[in-house]
Design a protein around this motif. Sequence first.
Motif, PDB file in Angstrom:
ATOM      1  N   PHE A  69      10.052  -3.140  -9.392  1.00 47.29           N
ATOM      2  CA  PHE A  69      10.269  -1.946  -8.565  1.00 47.29           C
ATOM      3  C   PHE A  69      11.196  -2.329  -7.424  1.00 47.29           C
ATOM      4  N   SER A  70      11.998  -1.390  -6.971  1.00 48.19           N
ATOM      5  CA  SER A  70      12.655  -1.608  -5.688  1.00 48.19           C
ATOM      6  C   SER A  70      11.666  -1.141  -4.630  1.00 48.19           C
ATOM      7  N   TYR A  71      11.777  -1.689  -3.437  1.00 45.89           N
ATOM      8  CA  TYR A  71      10.888  -1.261  -2.364  1.00 45.89           C
ATOM      9  C   TYR A  71      11.590  -1.407  -1.016  1.00 45.89           C
ATOM     10  N   LYS A  72      11.075  -0.657  -0.049  1.00 49.08           N
ATOM     11  CA  LYS A  72      11.628  -0.695   1.300  1.00 49.08           C
ATOM     12  C   LYS A  72      10.475  -0.607   2.289  1.00 49.08           C
ATOM     13  N   ILE A  73      10.534  -1.449   3.327  1.00 44.57           N
ATOM     14  CA  ILE A  73       9.503  -1.468   4.363  1.00 44.57           C
ATOM     15  C   ILE A  73      10.085  -0.928   5.661  1.00 44.57           C
ATOM     16  N   ASP A  74       9.310  -0.085   6.330  1.00 45.00           N
ATOM     17  CA  ASP A  74       9.696   0.436   7.641  1.00 45.00           C
ATOM     18  C   ASP A  74       8.438   0.546   8.491  1.00 45.00           C
ATOM     19  N   ARG A  75       8.262  -0.398   9.404  1.00 43.99           N
ATOM     20  CA  ARG A  75       7.062  -0.481  10.255  1.00 43.99           C
ATOM     21  C   ARG A  75       5.814  -0.548   9.382  1.00 43.99           C
ATOM     22  N   SER A  76       4.968   0.487   9.389  1.00 45.70           N
ATOM     23  CA  SER A  76       3.749   0.445   8.572  1.00 45.70           C
ATOM     24  C   SER A  76       3.892   1.263   7.286  1.00 45.70           C
ATOM     25  N   SER A  77       5.098   1.752   7.008  1.00 44.47           N
ATOM     26  CA  SER A  77       5.292   2.515   5.772  1.00 44.47           C
ATOM     27  C   SER A  77       6.054   1.664   4.752  1.00 44.47           C
ATOM     28  N   ILE A  78       5.811   1.988   3.504  1.00 48.36           N
ATOM     29  CA  ILE A  78       6.452   1.283   2.399  1.00 48.36           C
ATOM     30  C   ILE A  78       6.801   2.319   1.338  1.00 48.36           C
ATOM     31  N   THR A  79       7.916   2.125   0.681  1.00 46.89           N
ATOM     32  CA  THR A  79       8.349   3.032  -0.381  1.00 46.89           C
ATOM     33  C   THR A  79       8.679   2.222  -1.616  1.00 46.89           C
ATOM     34  N   PHE A  80       8.052   2.571  -2.732  1.00 48.17           N
ATOM     35  CA  PHE A  80       8.325   1.922  -4.016  1.00 48.17           C
ATOM     36  C   PHE A  80       9.050   2.908  -4.925  1.00 48.17           C
ATOM     37  N   SER A  81      10.000   2.398  -5.701  1.00 47.38           N
ATOM     38  CA  SER A  81      10.640   3.225  -6.720  1.00 47.38           C
ATOM     39  C   SER A  81       9.698   3.335  -7.915  1.00 47.38           C
ATOM     40  N   GLN A  82      10.048   4.207  -8.838  1.00 50.61           N
ATOM     41  CA  GLN A  82       9.332   4.231 -10.109  1.00 50.61           C
ATOM     42  C   GLN A  82       9.605   2.897 -10.780  1.00 50.61           C
ATOM     43  N   GLY A  83       8.583   2.253 -11.285  1.00 47.56           N
ATOM     44  CA  GLY A  83       8.734   0.924 -11.854  1.00 47.56           C
ATOM     45  C   GLY A  83       9.276   0.927 -13.270  1.00 47.56           C
ATOM     46  N   ILE A  84       9.769  -0.230 -13.660  1.00 47.98           N
ATOM     47  CA  ILE A  84      10.184  -0.451 -15.040  1.00 47.98           C
ATOM     48  C   ILE A  84       9.369  -1.619 -15.581  1.00 47.98           C
ATOM     49  N   ALA A  85       9.218  -1.691 -16.889  1.00 49.42           N
ATOM     50  CA  ALA A  85       8.402  -2.733 -17.506  1.00 49.42           C
ATOM     51  C   ALA A  85       9.045  -3.224 -18.785  1.00 49.42           C
ATOM     52  N   THR A  86       8.744  -4.480 -19.115  1.00 50.69           N
ATOM     53  CA  THR A  86       9.119  -4.964 -20.435  1.00 50.69           C
ATOM     54  C   THR A  86       8.291  -4.176 -21.450  1.00 50.69           C
ATOM     55  N   ARG A  87       8.579  -4.283 -22.723  1.00 41.97           N
ATOM     56  CA  ARG A  87       7.982  -3.383 -23.713  1.00 41.97           C
ATOM     57  C   ARG A  87       7.069  -4.087 -24.718  1.00 41.97           C
ATOM     58  N   MET A  88       6.292  -5.040 -24.278  1.00 36.31           N
ATOM     59  CA  MET A  88       5.350  -5.688 -25.191  1.00 36.31           C
ATOM     60  C   MET A  88       4.076  -4.859 -25.268  1.00 36.31           C
ATOM     61  N   TYR A  89       3.446  -4.872 -26.417  1.00 36.16           N
ATOM     62  CA  TYR A  89       2.171  -4.181 -26.560  1.00 36.16           C
ATOM     63  C   TYR A  89       1.054  -5.214 -26.494  1.00 36.16           C
ATOM     64  N   CYS A  90       0.090  -4.943 -25.635  1.00 39.95           N
ATOM     65  CA  CYS A  90      -1.077  -5.819 -25.498  1.00 39.95           C
ATOM     66  C   CYS A  90      -2.307  -4.934 -25.633  1.00 39.95           C
ATOM     67  N   GLN A  91      -3.112  -5.204 -26.594  1.00 38.97           N
ATOM     68  CA  GLN A  91      -4.209  -4.327 -26.972  1.00 38.97           C
ATOM     69  C   GLN A  91      -5.221  -4.072 -25.856  1.00 38.97           C
ATOM     70  N   ASN A  92      -5.590  -5.094 -25.090  1.00 34.36           N
ATOM     71  CA  ASN A  92      -6.717  -4.943 -24.179  1.00 34.36           C
ATOM     72  C   ASN A  92      -6.393  -4.590 -22.737  1.00 34.36           C
TER      73      ASN A  92
END
Length: 135
Positions: A69-92
């Motif tokens: 994710f990209s993120y930005k910090i400003d004093r006590s606030s934080i902003t995260f972008s929508q995340g991306i993930a690798t595409r492995m399947y893990c059953q549990n």
Amino acid sequence: MKKSSLFLLIFTVTISCSSKKNAQNIKRVWMLVEYKDYKKEYFVEQKAFLDLTNPERATSKMGCNNLSFSYKIDRSSITFSQGIATRMYCQNNMKLETDFLNEIPSMKNYEVEGNFLTLTSDNGEKISFVAQDWD
């Protein structure tokens, strides 16, 4: 007049340093310890973490895929972008990963208290971490 100017200068420097210190304290690797109804032991088993050491890009793993994710910090606030993930399947452990990916962008505030980080959303949801380098 000189006393009030000196007081104002000291106050400004103190506030500036404390907000900078808080932002510096967050730039660590954080181990997940509390989130939704999941058990802490499950996080330990999955080695679930959030890495905020890169000032522009957070990485994470909830047991299966690598998350980013990209993120930005400003004093006590934080902003995260929508995340991306690798595409492995893990059953549990896809549910934790999916929940985390969907919820991290809603986290808007952070608080660092010692070796603990808490992220909170505007609707009161929270995610808690402990610093990886804490003994």
